[in-house]
Design a protein around this motif. Structure first.
Motif, PDB file in Angstrom:
ATOM      1  N   GLU A 202       0.950  -1.153   0.132  1.00 35.11           N
ATOM      2  CA  GLU A 202      -0.162  -0.076   0.027  1.00 35.11           C
ATOM      3  C   GLU A 202       0.881   1.160  -0.157  1.00 35.11           C
ATOM      4  OE1 GLU A 202      -2.351  -0.410   3.525  1.00 35.11           O
ATOM      5  OE2 GLU A 202      -3.827  -1.875   2.660  1.00 35.11           O
ATOM      6  N   GLY A 203       0.582   2.305  -0.819  1.00 34.53           N
ATOM      7  CA  GLY A 203       1.236   3.309  -0.790  1.00 34.53           C
ATOM      8  C   GLY A 203       2.394   3.467  -1.817  1.00 34.53           C
ATOM      9  N   THR A 204       3.038   4.628  -1.984  1.00 33.93           N
ATOM     10  CA  THR A 204       3.772   5.164  -2.908  1.00 33.93           C
ATOM     11  C   THR A 204       5.114   5.580  -2.322  1.00 33.93           C
ATOM     12  OG1 THR A 204       2.179   5.847  -4.268  1.00 33.93           O
ATOM     13  CG2 THR A 204       4.257   6.439  -5.136  1.00 33.93           C
ATOM     14  N   ASN A 205       6.438   4.975  -3.094  1.00 27.70           N
ATOM     15  CA  ASN A 205       7.672   5.416  -2.692  1.00 27.70           C
ATOM     16  C   ASN A 205       7.958   6.597  -3.205  1.00 27.70           C
ATOM     17  OD1 ASN A 205      10.543   5.692  -2.369  1.00 27.70           O
ATOM     18  ND2 ASN A 205      10.959   3.524  -2.847  1.00 27.70           N
ATOM     19  N   PRO A 206       8.130   7.885  -2.521  1.00 26.70           N
ATOM     20  CA  PRO A 206       8.328   8.999  -3.208  1.00 26.70           C
ATOM     21  C   PRO A 206       9.644   9.092  -3.905  1.00 26.70           C
ATOM     22  CG  PRO A 206       8.563   9.094  -0.715  1.00 26.70           C
ATOM     23  CD  PRO A 206       8.100   7.749  -1.068  1.00 26.70           C
ATOM     24  N   ASP A 207      10.822   8.387  -3.466  1.00 28.75           N
ATOM     25  CA  ASP A 207      11.879   8.299  -4.128  1.00 28.75           C
ATOM     26  C   ASP A 207      11.940   7.936  -5.571  1.00 28.75           C
ATOM     27  OD1 ASP A 207      13.082   9.292  -1.834  1.00 28.75           O
ATOM     28  OD2 ASP A 207      13.520   7.420  -1.032  1.00 28.75           O
ATOM     29  N   ASN A 208      11.110   7.203  -5.993  1.00 29.65           N
ATOM     30  CA  ASN A 208      10.868   6.783  -7.467  1.00 29.65           C
ATOM     31  C   ASN A 208       9.567   6.606  -8.113  1.00 29.65           C
ATOM     32  OD1 ASN A 208       9.796   4.564  -6.228  1.00 29.65           O
ATOM     33  ND2 ASN A 208      11.712   3.246  -6.384  1.00 29.65           N
ATOM     34  N   GLY A 209       8.561   7.086  -7.167  1.00 25.92           N
ATOM     35  CA  GLY A 209       7.364   7.155  -7.679  1.00 25.92           C
ATOM     36  C   GLY A 209       6.331   5.558  -7.839  1.00 25.92           C
ATOM     37  N   CYS A 210       7.015   4.785  -7.381  1.00 27.56           N
ATOM     38  CA  CYS A 210       6.643   3.348  -7.627  1.00 27.56           C
ATOM     39  C   CYS A 210       5.513   2.807  -6.522  1.00 27.56           C
ATOM     40  CB  CYS A 210       7.705   2.337  -7.782  1.00 27.56           C
ATOM     41  SG  CYS A 210       8.640   2.486  -9.253  1.00 27.56           S
ATOM     42  N   GLY A 211       4.624   2.522  -6.748  1.00 26.80           N
ATOM     43  CA  GLY A 211       3.364   2.197  -6.003  1.00 26.80           C
ATOM     44  C   GLY A 211       3.380   0.534  -5.750  1.00 26.80           C
ATOM     45  N   PRO A 212       2.182   0.096  -5.355  1.00 29.75           N
ATOM     46  CA  PRO A 212       1.775  -1.443  -5.007  1.00 29.75           C
ATOM     47  C   PRO A 212       2.090  -1.997  -6.507  1.00 29.75           C
ATOM     48  CG  PRO A 212       0.261  -0.132  -4.061  1.00 29.75           C
ATOM     49  CD  PRO A 212       0.975   0.925  -4.807  1.00 29.75           C
ATOM     50  N   ASP A 213       1.966  -1.797  -7.570  1.00 30.28           N
ATOM     51  CA  ASP A 213       2.152  -2.177  -8.950  1.00 30.28           C
ATOM     52  C   ASP A 213       3.561  -2.815  -8.941  1.00 30.28           C
ATOM     53  OD1 ASP A 213       2.548   0.370  -9.253  1.00 30.28           O
ATOM     54  OD2 ASP A 213       1.902   0.139 -11.401  1.00 30.28           O
TER      55      ASP A 213
END
Length: 270
Positions: A202-213
């Motif tokens: 759940e959520g998004t990594n702000p360092d790379n913009g990658c989310g759960p997918d």
């Protein structure tokens, strides 16, 4: 090539036992397990052996159709199949063809249960199926009881942990070094049956913009239990410079429905 090393301390032998995925030909066709021993967790480690698991031993839940001699002979007559998802593997009996030399072992992890027993969990059968192997009391023999899990689901990067009497797995699909959506599963016994419940992220990594997918741009490595919480360590691969690959450390959130979630948080202590 040494990948995904994991270390357990053996209470009986007082040795630190390292198991790792080992390749020697550069083509990922060895699919073996290396075992090394040390007196201290930081080493030095001495190599004990390199071999495949389950030599001459069928997984205990192998379907009878995979034991068909004709199917096994057909499999041995074919060229190697891809280690990624493909239709040909469904026609074969890789588990039967590999029986005399041991089962393929690539991405792997170790798990030690509350009773002290330890298990090797590894991608096998051209990555199409996970195998769960009980180790002996020294953690150095790979010929114990074995069960197949998630047949023809092409899983790798297994991460196994236990909470509240239930076993949990987090895995990824087989897309080489490219991230994909994580998969979660649970079982009441380590050998299954296992039930998948989808992507726990759940959520998004702000360092790379990658989310759960894309699992925050990472792939599961292992779980640490620290201060009454489970922390998942994930690899952020850098295929252009592997030594510069980084990590994520994220806390597991257990749910009332018996599953778990892995939310992206800036601090695992928050």
């Amino acid at each position: 090539v040494i990948e995904r090393p994991k270390v357990l301390c053996n209470a009986k032998t007082k040795k630190f036992v390292m198991l790792f995925h080992c390749e020697t030909d550069g083509k990922y066709s060895d699919a073996k397990v290396g075992i090394a021993l040390a007196d201290h967790p930081e080493g030095p480690f001495a190599l004990l052996k390199i071999e495949r698991p389950s030599i001459g031993r069928w997984p205990e839940n192998t379907p009878e159709e995979l034991k068909d001699p004709k199917r096994i002979a057909f499999t041995r007559s074919q060229p190697p199949v891809s280690n990624g998802e493909n239709p040909r593997t469904k026609e074969l009996s890789i588990v039967g063809a590999d029986l005399p030399i041991g089962q393929q072992s690539r991405d792997m992890t170790l798990f030690q249960d509350e009773d002290g027993r330890a298990y090797l969990i590894h991608s096998s059968e051209a990555n199409s199926t996970l195998h769960i192997v009980e180790l002996d009391e020294t953690f150095t023999r790979l010929d114990g009881p074995c069960h197949r899990a998630f047949p023809l689901r092409w899983m790798e990067a297994p991460v196994l942990f236990r909470h509240g009497g239930r076993y949990f797995l987090m895995m990824s699909g087989c897309t080489s070094w490219t991230p994909n959506a994580a998969r979660g599963a649970y079982a009441d016994h380590i050998f299954g049956p296992w039930t998948e419940f989808g992507n726990p992220c759940e959520g998004t990594n702000p360092d790379n913009g990658c989310g759960p997918d894309l699992t925050f741009g990472a792939q599961g490595a292992c779980v640490f239990f620290h201060e009454n919480r489970h922390i998942v360590m994930l690899d952020i691969w850098n295929p252009e410079n592997f030594i510069d690959s980084r990590y994520l450390w994220l806390p597991v959130k257990f749910q009332a429905d018996g599953t778990f979630r892995l939310p992206y948080v800036e601090s695992a202590l928050s």
